[in-house]
Write a protein that holds these residues in place. Structure first.
Motif, mmCIF file in Angstrom:
data_model
loop_
_atom_site.group_PDB
_atom_site.id
_atom_site.type_symbol
_atom_site.label_atom_id
_atom_site.label_comp_id
_atom_site.label_asym_id
_atom_site.label_seq_id
_atom_site.Cartn_x
_atom_site.Cartn_y
_atom_site.Cartn_z
ATOM 1 N N PRO A 1 -1.335 -4.029 4.574
ATOM 2 C CA PRO A 1 -2.267 -3.404 3.619
ATOM 3 C C PRO A 1 -1.774 -3.444 2.177
ATOM 4 O O PRO A 1 -0.592 -3.236 1.901
ATOM 5 N N LYS B 1 1.678 3.981 -3.113
ATOM 6 C CA LYS B 1 1.409 5.416 -2.938
ATOM 7 C C LYS B 1 2.664 6.236 -3.218
ATOM 8 O O LYS B 1 2.625 7.253 -3.908
ATOM 9 N N TYR C 1 0.828 -1.208 0.000
ATOM 10 C CA TYR C 1 0.000 0.000 0.000
ATOM 11 C C TYR C 1 0.870 1.268 0.000
ATOM 12 O O TYR C 1 0.694 2.158 -0.834
ATOM 13 N N THR C 2 1.811 1.317 0.940
ATOM 14 C CA THR C 2 2.677 2.487 1.048
ATOM 15 C C THR C 2 3.584 2.625 -0.170
ATOM 16 O O THR C 2 3.799 3.725 -0.690
ATOM 17 N N LEU D 1 -4.440 -2.398 -0.447
ATOM 18 C CA LEU D 1 -5.240 -1.225 -0.800
ATOM 19 C C LEU D 1 -5.816 -0.647 0.494
ATOM 20 O O LEU D 1 -5.632 -1.226 1.570
ATOM 21 N N LYS D 2 -6.533 0.440 0.410
ATOM 22 C CA LYS D 2 -7.085 1.082 1.603
ATOM 23 C C LYS D 2 -7.940 0.114 2.424
ATOM 24 O O LYS D 2 -7.840 0.057 3.652
ATOM 25 N N ASP D 3 -8.765 -0.651 1.754
ATOM 26 C CA ASP D 3 -9.665 -1.589 2.443
ATOM 27 C C ASP D 3 -9.409 -3.025 2.003
ATOM 28 O O ASP D 3 -10.345 -3.835 1.904
#
Length: 228
Positions: free
Chosen positions: A122, A86, A82-83, A124-126
């Motif tokens: 993580p 981003k 996730y990070t 994705l966000k969810d």
């Protein structure tokens, strides 16, 4: 036969070594096993696969499937997918990951999938590793350690899997921290507290040897039960 997802209670627990040992054992038993690590982060290798883990796993299973299938997303920084996505401006497509998994599944009898970090890492966000396990509909084993704090991490991991109705075949204790819990006590208590079998306990090794590691696993575990 059903594919197997190797997850863990934390990062740097020994998932790759365990995954490689199981892959080697399955291959020796005559099962055509493919490998996959959907997400990998870290220093990019100069030759071969971008991820060192993929090189270890491919060697263990004696396969040479395309990197874009076995590792759809590689990020050259040591952090969560996730990070990393981003920071690098990359869009992660879960459908692409599951598509790669299905392609590999058509080539091999089973796929041995190694996760990244723990089950709540993580993507994705969810969407975390635990969601990916659910989507791949794979059996699961949880690699844990003997270090202090492992009780908390292991019980939480097992409870999350139970809540998500993910089939967990059992726990593997990787004893890389000799200053942690005595293994006999850890085996006794984790089996009671998680209501899951401790499949095996692996001793601390100063240097990883695939054949020896594989033999240690098969001497304690009926490998065929992990994929049925």
């Amino acid at each position: 036969m059903k594919s197997l997802f190797v997850t863990a209670t934390d990062t740097d627990i020994g998932k790759t070594s365990v995954c490689a040992g199981i892959a080697h054992s399955l291959k020796k038993s005559g099962i055509d096993v493919g490998i996959m690590k959907p997400f990998a982060c870290g220093v990019k290798q100069k030759t071969g696969f971008s991820s060192k883990d993929l090189s270890i796993l491919s060697n263990a299973a004696n396969v040479c499937d395309p990197e874009e299938f076995v590792n759809p997303f590689f990020f050259p920084i040591p952090t969560s997918p996730y990070t990393a996505a981003k920071n690098l401006g990359v869009k992660i497509d879960i459908k692409h990951v599951t598509k790669c998994f299905r392609k590999l599944n058509k080539i091999h009898d089973i796929i041995l999938v190694e996760g990244i970090g723990g089950i709540m890492t993580p993507i994705l966000k969810d969407y975390a590793i635990i969601d990916l396990i659910k989507d791949l509909n794979a059996n699961t084993i949880i690699v844990t350690s003997s270090k202090m704090g492992t009780m908390n991490h292991t019980i939480m991991t097992c409870n999350m899997c139970k809540n998500m109705k993910i089939p967990v075949k059992g726990l593997i204790i990787n004893n890389f921290d000799s200053t942690g819990y005595p293994i006999s006590e850890l085996e006794r208590d984790l089996s009671v507290l998680t209501n899951l079998p401790v499949l095996c306990s692996l001793p601390h090794l100063t240097k990883f040897n695939l054949a020896d590691f594989s033999e240690m696993i098969t001497s304690q575990v009926d490998i065929s039960t992990l994929i049925n």
